[in-house]
Every structure is written in structure tokens, then in C-alpha cells.
Design a protein around this motif. Sequence first.
Motif, PDB file in Angstrom:
ATOM      1  N   LEU A   1       0.806  -1.214   0.000  1.00  0.00           N
ATOM      2  CA  LEU A   1       0.000   0.000   0.000  1.00  0.00           C
ATOM      3  C   LEU A   1       0.840   1.265   0.000  1.00  0.00           C
ATOM      4  CD1 LEU A   1      -2.686  -1.041   2.629  1.00  0.00           C
ATOM      5  CD2 LEU A   1      -2.900  -1.086   0.163  1.00  0.00           C
ATOM      6  N   TRP A   2       2.022   1.243   0.613  1.00  0.00           N
ATOM      7  CA  TRP A   2       2.826   2.448   0.744  1.00  0.00           C
ATOM      8  C   TRP A   2       3.824   2.525  -0.391  1.00  0.00           C
ATOM      9  CZ3 TRP A   2       4.279   3.722   6.470  1.00  0.00           C
ATOM     10  CH2 TRP A   2       3.102   3.942   7.186  1.00  0.00           C
ATOM     11  N   PRO A   3       4.446   3.677  -0.611  1.00  0.00           N
ATOM     12  CA  PRO A   3       5.419   3.829  -1.680  1.00  0.00           C
ATOM     13  C   PRO A   3       6.627   2.939  -1.474  1.00  0.00           C
ATOM     14  CG  PRO A   3       4.654   5.955  -0.881  1.00  0.00           C
ATOM     15  CD  PRO A   3       4.131   4.936   0.063  1.00  0.00           C
ATOM     16  N   GLN A   4       7.420   2.824  -2.559  1.00  0.00           N
ATOM     17  CA  GLN A   4       8.553   1.914  -2.530  1.00  0.00           C
ATOM     18  C   GLN A   4       9.599   2.347  -1.523  1.00  0.00           C
ATOM     19  OE1 GLN A   4       8.487  -0.861  -4.292  1.00  0.00           O
ATOM     20  NE2 GLN A   4       6.456  -0.275  -5.016  1.00  0.00           N
ATOM     21  N   ASP A   5       9.747   3.675  -1.288  1.00  0.00           N
ATOM     22  CA  ASP A   5      10.757   4.153  -0.349  1.00  0.00           C
ATOM     23  C   ASP A   5      10.524   3.590   1.045  1.00  0.00           C
ATOM     24  OD1 ASP A   5      13.019   5.919   0.315  1.00  0.00           O
ATOM     25  OD2 ASP A   5      11.514   6.938   1.536  1.00  0.00           O
ATOM     26  N   LEU A   6       9.279   3.389   1.401  1.00  0.00           N
ATOM     27  CA  LEU A   6       8.981   2.844   2.722  1.00  0.00           C
ATOM     28  C   LEU A   6       9.394   1.388   2.827  1.00  0.00           C
ATOM     29  CD1 LEU A   6       7.785   3.427   5.466  1.00  0.00           C
ATOM     30  CD2 LEU A   6       5.556   2.794   4.573  1.00  0.00           C
ATOM     31  N   GLN A   7       9.428   0.667   1.699  1.00  0.00           N
ATOM     32  CA  GLN A   7       9.867  -0.723   1.749  1.00  0.00           C
ATOM     33  C   GLN A   7      11.299  -0.825   2.252  1.00  0.00           C
ATOM     34  OE1 GLN A   7       9.024  -3.412  -1.417  1.00  0.00           O
ATOM     35  NE2 GLN A   7       7.397  -2.153  -2.254  1.00  0.00           N
ATOM     36  N   LEU A   8      12.151   0.110   1.845  1.00  0.00           N
ATOM     37  CA  LEU A   8      13.527   0.093   2.327  1.00  0.00           C
ATOM     38  C   LEU A   8      13.580   0.272   3.839  1.00  0.00           C
ATOM     39  CD1 LEU A   8      15.226   2.287  -0.418  1.00  0.00           C
ATOM     40  CD2 LEU A   8      15.330  -0.186  -0.183  1.00  0.00           C
ATOM     41  N   LYS A   9      12.747   1.150   4.353  1.00  0.00           N
ATOM     42  CA  LYS A   9      12.749   1.394   5.796  1.00  0.00           C
ATOM     43  C   LYS A   9      12.217   0.191   6.546  1.00  0.00           C
ATOM     44  CE  LYS A   9      12.071   6.284   4.812  1.00  0.00           C
ATOM     45  NZ  LYS A   9      11.221   7.472   4.953  1.00  0.00           N
ATOM     46  N   LEU A  10      11.164  -0.390   6.036  1.00  0.00           N
ATOM     47  CA  LEU A  10      10.641  -1.594   6.685  1.00  0.00           C
ATOM     48  C   LEU A  10      11.650  -2.728   6.612  1.00  0.00           C
ATOM     49  CD1 LEU A  10       6.971  -1.507   5.373  1.00  0.00           C
ATOM     50  CD2 LEU A  10       7.710  -1.180   7.718  1.00  0.00           C
ATOM     51  N   ALA A  11      12.314  -2.879   5.461  1.00  0.00           N
ATOM     52  CA  ALA A  11      13.326  -3.924   5.329  1.00  0.00           C
ATOM     53  C   ALA A  11      14.498  -3.683   6.266  1.00  0.00           C
ATOM     54  CB  ALA A  11      13.795  -4.002   3.883  1.00  0.00           C
ATOM     55  N   LEU A  12      14.902  -2.423   6.396  1.00  0.00           N
ATOM     56  CA  LEU A  12      15.993  -2.109   7.319  1.00  0.00           C
ATOM     57  C   LEU A  12      15.603  -2.437   8.750  1.00  0.00           C
ATOM     58  CD1 LEU A  12      18.786  -0.808   7.805  1.00  0.00           C
ATOM     59  CD2 LEU A  12      17.580   1.367   8.087  1.00  0.00           C
ATOM     60  N   VAL A  13      14.395  -2.060   9.141  1.00  0.00           N
ATOM     61  CA  VAL A  13      13.927  -2.337  10.501  1.00  0.00           C
ATOM     62  C   VAL A  13      13.917  -3.835  10.763  1.00  0.00           C
ATOM     63  CG1 VAL A  13      11.896  -2.259  11.983  1.00  0.00           C
ATOM     64  CG2 VAL A  13      12.615  -0.209  10.759  1.00  0.00           C
ATOM     65  N   GLN A  14      13.364  -4.599   9.830  1.00  0.00           N
ATOM     66  CA  GLN A  14      13.284  -6.047  10.028  1.00  0.00           C
ATOM     67  C   GLN A  14      14.670  -6.685  10.047  1.00  0.00           C
ATOM     68  OE1 GLN A  14      11.103  -8.125   7.014  1.00  0.00           O
ATOM     69  NE2 GLN A  14      11.784 -10.129   7.698  1.00  0.00           N
ATOM     70  N   SER A  15      15.533  -6.295   9.108  1.00  0.00           N
ATOM     71  CA  SER A  15      16.843  -6.929   9.023  1.00  0.00           C
ATOM     72  C   SER A  15      17.697  -6.599  10.249  1.00  0.00           C
ATOM     73  CB  SER A  15      17.553  -6.483   7.742  1.00  0.00           C
ATOM     74  OG  SER A  15      17.633  -5.072   7.677  1.00  0.00           O
ATOM     75  N   ILE A  16      17.648  -5.361  10.724  1.00  0.00           N
ATOM     76  CA  ILE A  16      18.418  -5.023  11.927  1.00  0.00           C
ATOM     77  C   ILE A  16      17.907  -5.807  13.134  1.00  0.00           C
ATOM     78  CG2 ILE A  16      18.866  -3.156  13.569  1.00  0.00           C
ATOM     79  CD1 ILE A  16      19.159  -1.259  11.256  1.00  0.00           C
TER      80      ILE A  16
END
Length: 1115
Positions: A722-737
Motif C-alpha cells: 500500500l505504501w510507496p517503494q521508499d517505505l519498503q527500504l525502511k521496513l526492510a531495514l527495521v526487520q533486518s536489523i
Amino acid sequence: MAASDVLVALARSHFHFVMSELQSHLKAMRKVPDEIVLLTLGKMARRYALRCIPFVGMTLLALRAVLTQVGSGEVLHAVCSVLEQWSKGVHTYLCSWEQCPFPRKGVAQFCEAIYPVFRYVVANWLDCKEEEDKQAVLGAVAAMLGVLLHEEQHREHTWEQLLWLLQQYKEVRDTSRVTKSLSYVLEILVGVQTPIPQSTALAISTAVHRQLSDVTEEPGLAQKAVLSRCIMLQARMRPEETGMFLHSQLSGGSEAGRVAALGLLGVLAHSDGRAARGKLPQVVEAMCSLCSDPSAQVRRAVLEFSRELLSSGSQSCWPWDVVGHIFSEFSRTSGRLVAGGLFAWENPEDKAIRALCMDILGSLDVTLRGMTKLLWPRLLQYVVPAQYSGMLIPLSRCLRALVERRERAGCEEEEEEPDAMDSQEQARLPAPQALLARLLVVAAAPYPSRERAVAALQLLQALHGRIHRGLGVAWATEIPLLLQYLEGRTESSLASAEWERRVLKFLRASLEPVEDEAWTVGLSQELSQRLGSSAAGSWEKLFLYKALGTVLAACQDLRHVQGQVLRFLRDTNPVELSEAKGMISVVSHAAESHFHLVLGTVTMFSAAFTRNWSYQASTGWKVQRRQKMERTQTIRAALMRTYGGIALHAPKEQLLTCVDKDIMGNILRLSRDKQRVGAQGAPPKEGFVLNVQMQALRGFPLPMLLFHLSALQRVQGVLCSLWPQDLQLKLALVQSIAEVSCAIQAVGDCGSFELSLKQEATRTLLAWIKREPWDSLVYGVFQALEELSKLRPPLSGKENRNLLAVCCQSVLSHPSEERMKKGRKSVRAAVNMELLHRRGMEDLGHLIETLLEAEATSACFDDVVHVSSHGATGKALPGQRIETLVGDRRWIPFPQTNGALAPCSGAVHPAGAGGQERPATAASGQAAKWALMEGKPRASPELGESSPGGKARAGRRQQGRMRQEGAREEGRGRGISGRERFPLRERCTLPQVLKGWLTSAKEWERERALQVFTHVLGACKERCELMRGCPYKHFGSLVGLLGSLTSDCLATCRQRAWVCLGYLLQMQAKRMKVPQTDEIWCLCEELNSPHTETSAETCTEITKSELSRTAVVSK
């Protein structure tokens, strides 16, 4: 009637005496004897048939003399009963004359006595009108026909009466007597081996079929059995004509007629006549045309016919072709239910057909001769196709029974079956790897019941020899453990994630003893092939990804493993979240045994991708560049999550050597966004719907926390779609960290290991938090910070304070739900956003609690808990008095009270629900009396609003607040979101930030700040033993601030303020070593009362009690 029964019983010992007496009454005066005499004669013949043979001639002769005097009614019924029973007695004698002690009599003698009576009855009684008379005559005629059929010269006359008997189906209402009589006559014809004329056989078949297909008066089960018996008897005499007739009924006629014909054909399958069974192959061939019949009744009849064929024990191979029809019918009915989707209505007829298919398969008798060779190839090929999973329970039972028979036979071959298995059937047998893959999926699937998983595991154990010979020893130990785990568990008690983990562990343990690399490679190829045929996003496909990764981890062919990892990295479409998640599962599970190989492969692919993404995103038209940019960011996010998955599944002894540079370093490198295009990364401003099921990860030990990270992945799936692609990077960073941090903690004793990139990762997360507006809070970021803060090296005090300040401002700054509803936000978006921020406040409290655990020192404790005398934006000079604004009310700290606050006279309370200010009165609550000095309230008249200086200062502060509020509203209009309200300073602490929100004029901000502060004080209360004997330096200032909030306009704020005061007083008492009493603990329990007055009174009592004891200890 009773006298008749007495005479029959007496005849057991005095037969001749009773019979002689009855004969004398029968011959007396040549008149119709009494009814009781006739009834007794009939019972004597039925009870003592062979002993009555010497009296047959005289009895029939006496009855012949009085037949002309018999009319209708009871006497006619009695005479017909005598004729029926004595004729049946004669037939019994003719069939078993060896048991009779009398000299043998010939058939001619009996026929000579019966035939005159038969002719009279046929000539005079067949046209009777009454129903009871017809039934009585019908029984007598059939019984006399049975005797006359033994004599060849009388057979010609019997065919006409047999047609008359069939005509009675139309004449009488109760046709059961007709059916019994017909069956009796046909049995005699079979016994005397007399062929029926073709026309008569056709008439019998037509009459019986008509009775079975009659929908107006459907016969009962008993009569259906007798009618079927009639067809079987006729088929022994006329198999050709019977088969042709039933064959003709299959291709035409009504639905009921086809059902009746199939039922009769099922009876013929059990016929012991070779001629009748020899016609069944043609009938089975004709039956195939009915397999596609739209009628559910016809299809049920076809299945019932298949049951009869399968239970007939035939030694030829043709009947077993119907096994395929059973499975295809099951798949047909199941397919309609699946095609209907989630809201498909299940047809009761289809459900009944599926149940019948399972019942037929479950009732197969595999102990019959030749069944192993006939059933084995046909049943085994239905294990792998997914559409037959519902048949697995009976299929498993049959195959396990066949395996047991083959094992008992040993090296000895069973009886020869030349047509048992041809080359085509041999080619259709499933591969060993296909059997293992399918049964694993069925065993691991979260079904409502455990029976199917048990059946799959039991079948795996039975087929271990066919799958691989090296699996027998391992499965003999592992499979019973899995079955023991399933025993007694229901759908609610069986955790699907835990069960899936056990099945994957079983797969890994099974592959360890297998040294055949080619077989393992074949298994991975089979799983890859099944991935292509599985539905996207289905549970089965997600499990196949994990199973494939597990197989690659066990594979020793490193070139094959690297090729598979590269193939998934290269060919996976990252836009499809289910495919990206599957790729991560394959790669991360493969890293369990090939950590360095997989990590190096992913790093190589990531480096090549990084070199090319700038060029790819800068070529093409604008729309193409935007699409390439979105795909690039999606791939980056997938690679970041892949590194996190590799860390979770990496061997503990190898993780620490690579986690810092090769894993965390690559994650941070991929997270750096160098290609922002306009406002592409900005979240949508209106109409955004966030529908997320959030799961708390608190309170779980570390191993369980790793499994519950799937909740965060599911939330990311919704957000990324639902959110823009830029937010995917932030979510991926949060999950991976978060995953990397959990993986490092799971290692256990890390020795002197320190994550050198911890500060950079923390700064990256905090920079994103500060840049994000209030309506795009990244879910899980506080959890990532919490897990990261548990690692070494620890952050400095300044870094901790900065972290807490940024997090507090991020959580507490968003508007209330009512304000968002009034703005451009939709109602649902406002509610979901409020839910997201409420979850963020809970995570913030846990983050603070983790920081306290990480640095369990008195300095850290004071830094978090105490309220500094510094202002929200400035610093007070020694001895300077600073007014603190709480809502629209001023509280002034006195030097004598160590920072305690006193209310100014004439102050007003914050605006209530109606928006009007309320003057401070005695009813406003206990907070109007809080100005603490040595435990006693004290006023401050010199600084009230009545003084000129106080009024001037109040006016200047009011104008300053109005200017700041206007600037904030203007900033929110530009997207600044009011974050500049409390600027971050180097010496800013959590209480300083919270103080600004606790003294806010907006009630929703005060409520949120109190919620966080309540959690903090609750955590501190449990850990206050670290600071025993060290009293708080700013105890009075904190009590004064909280006391002002006890008169807040919101009930929740008032209640939480009382709870905070209770926590604080308990902590102060513990630190000053004041002994605790049961009274205080009981009072603290009452703080949760929903009534405000009760909570206020309770907290007042706690305060008085604690302060009095604190004062005593201080003295």
C-alpha cells in the motif's frame, strides 16, 4: 387360535394322534371344516413338513371335495394357507427326501394329487376382487407351481401362470407377496435347471426393473433385496437376455431407470454363474458413458456399482479400471468447491459423493487373491496429485496393508497375474522424490484435524523402501516422535508454526544419512517443479520454499546449491511479496549448512546489482525510469531481508566472524537511498488505509521471539503493498536489523564481541525517525532499536538521551483521532493510524525498560526517572523560580520544598469537553492543595496572578504560547508536523522531553505522555533495589508535577497520574529503606478502580502514609 397352537405343540410327541383327529374332522359330513381345523393343518405342515408327507394324498383329496363350497373370506384364506404350506412341504421333501424315514415317493404321485386342485384354483379363484383374497390365492398358486415344475409334463402350463403372477404387480396394492412368490418360483426353476422362455425372461426383467425404478411407491430395502435376488436367479438361466436388457436401460430411459439398472448390474457382479460374469466387461464399458452423467443419483449409483465390482473378488483385471473413476469423481466434486472460492456453497450431494468415495476406498479388501499386484500400481499413482489429498486417509490404509502383504510374502512371488501391470501403468508410478515431497506437504499442512497428517506420516514410514533404502533407520525413530507429538492434540492446541518447524527438522534429519547426491539433487528439482504448480501466496508454496532450502542445506553438491541460490536471486520477482518471501526462505535455510557459500553468493549478487542500478535507473523514458526505480528499491529491500534471514539461520559458531562487515555492513549499504525522485518517498496524505494485525513480541524468551518475527513480516507485506517503494527500504531495514540483533543474541556467550556498526545503525534509524512526519511512523522501528540496544558496545549517556528524546517526539507528536477525522484523513485511516501510534507508545515503554536493563546503574536510573528543574527550552539559574505551565494552570517550585510545585490562586483548569474553561474550586480534585513542604501543603500568595508582576508575566507567557501555537499550526500546514516544538539539546533528558508533553495544553498529548511515563515508573519500581538508600534529589518536583495532573479534564489522565504517584511513593519508600506494610500494597491495588473519587481517596491515603514514614526515617 390358542387351541390351534396347543394342538401343534402336542403333535411334537403325539403326531399321529393329532393328525388322525384333524383328518377325521376334515372328512366329516363332506362339508367345509371349521376354520380352526384348517389353520391347524397349515401350521402342522409348516412345523412338521416331512412327517406330513404320508398324509398329503388324503388331505388334498378331502380339500378337493369341499372346494366348491368355499366362498370368500376367512375360510378361503384358511384353505389357501393349507394348500400353500402343504405344497411347500412337498417341495421340501423333494429336495431332501433322504432325511425322511418313510419310503420314497415319486414326483408324479405328488403332482397327480396337486394338479386337480391347481386347475380348480386357477379356473375359479384368480379373478377374486378383494385384496386379502388375491394375496391368499397368490401364495397358494405360487406354492403349487413350485411342485408342478418338478414334473416335465406340467411345465408348459406353468409359464402362463408365471405371467399371471407378474400381472399381479398391477393388480394388488402390496406387491411384496408377489415378489416373494416370484423369487420362490425362480429358485425352483434354477434348482430343476429348466430354462425360461425368452419372452418370459424379458417379462420378468421388465417387471422387476419397473418395480425398482418406481418413484411413486419406492420399495423398501427388504423388497429391493428380493427383487435383486430375482434378477440374479434369472441371470443364471438367461444371462444373455438379462445382460442385454440391463445394458439397454443404461443408454436410455429415465434417471430412476438408470439407477435401478446399475443396482441390478452390481448384483450380477456377485453372481456365481460364469455366463453372467462373462458379460460384465461389456457392461463396464457401457458404464463409462454414465460417468459424466449430470445427475447426482446416477453418479452415486455408478459408485455403488464400483463398490460391488471391487468387492466381487474377480481375478481378471478389467474390474479394477473403475478405481480411477472413484478418484476422478472425488476430484470432480472437490474441484467445484475450490473453484467457487472463499464464498462457495458446498452442495450436499457433492459432499455425500465425496464421503461415498472415501467409504468405498476404505472398504477395499486387500486380502483377496491377487489384490497386491492389481491394486498397488493403481493406488500408488493417486498419492502425489494434490486434488486427491482428501482421499489420503483411506488410501494410506490400503497401501500400508498392501506393503505388509508384500513384506510377509518376502521373496516368494504371489500368484501369477499376466495382465497385472503393463508398461503404461508402470510409467505412471510416481517418482520416490515426488512421493516424499507430497507426503511432507500433507503432513505439515495446518488441517482442522490431525488424522490426515497421521496418515501421511504412517504412509511415509511404510514406503521408506520405495523412497530410499537409507531412510528406514532414521524414520523408525523420527516418525514415532512426530506421531507422539500429534497424539491428543486438536486444532486449537496444535501450533502450526511449531509443527511446521518439527516437520522441517524431520526432513533435515532424514537427509543426513543419504549419501546419494544425485537423489538429493533430484529431490530439490522435484520441489522446484512443484513450486511452479502451486498457487501464488498459498501455504503450500511457502512451505515448499522452506523445504527446498532445507534440502539445499543437506545437499553436498555445492555447484548445484550455488546455482539454485543464484537462480532464485535472479529470477524471483520482488514485486510479488510472496515470491520475495519464498526466495528469502530458500536462501536463509540453505545457509544453515553452507553459510559462507550462500553469504558469498548473495554478496556477489548484491555487489553486481549495486554497480548496475544507477545506470538502469537513468535510462529510458520518465515512466520507465520510475518503474525501474521502484523495481530497484524493491530488490534492495528483498536483499536486506535476505541478509537478516541468513543471520537468523547461520551456524552460531560462524556468525560472529561475518556479521559485522558482511551482513550488517551490506544491510546499511543497501539502505542508503541515493536516488530520491521528487516526493516519491513521501507517504500519501489522504485516503490511506492501514489494516494491520499487530502482534506483541514482548514477554517471550529469545528462541520464541525469533519465531514471532513472522508477525512483523506479515505487517510489512500489507504496508509494502500500500505504501510507496521508499517505505519498503525502511521496513526492510527495521526487520533486518532486528533479525541480525536477535541472531547475535542467540549465539549466547559472545565473549568480547562488539558490533562496530551499532552506532551507525542506530543513527540511521534515528535519522529516519526524525525525517518522517507523524502520519508515516514505521512499524517495528522501536523493536529494532530495542534489540540493537542489547548488543555491545553500549551507547553513551548522551546517545541514550538523544535516542529517547527522538523516540518520544516521534510517538507523542501526532494529532488525536478526533483531529484527524476532522481533517482530510478518512475515519478508517484515522483509527488505524491511532492504533499504530498506540502500539508505538507500548514499544517505546519497552525500549526504555530495555535501556534500564542494559545499564543497570544508579546514574542511568536517575537519568530516566528524575525530573530536572531545567525548563523545557532553557536552564534555570541557582535560586531562580521558574513557573511551570500545566495546561492553563501555573505551578511554582519553592526553594524550601526541594522543587515542589504550588498552584497559583485564581488559576483555571484546562478546557473541558465542551471547550469552556473551568475555575478552580474545591470540587476540582485533590490537586488544588498540592504544594509540598516537609510533607505538608503550603500556599504561594506572593506569586499569584493578583500581583502586578504575576499578571504581567502571565500575559507575556500567554502571548508567547499563542505565537508558538500559530507557528506550529503553520508548520503543520507545510508538513513540518510540529516537531520543532521541543528542540533537542545535548543535555536534554527523557524527563525534560516528557515534561514538555506532560505540561501540554492538548489533553491527548498529556494522556500519551502519562501512558509512557506510567510504563517507565512501573519498570523502575521493579528495579528500585539498585538504588536502596539513595533518595531522589528531585522527589518533590516530580510529585508536584504529577499532583497537578490529578485534576486533569480527562479521566484517564487523572487515573494514570494517581498510579504514577503511587509508584513514585513506593519507590521513594524503598530507596529510603522505609519498611513496607500490607496496607500500602492493598491500597495500591485499589488504584485501578474505574471510579475517580475512589482512586483519589486511595492515593491520598497512600501519600499520607508514605510521607509520614519517610519523614520519620529522614529525622
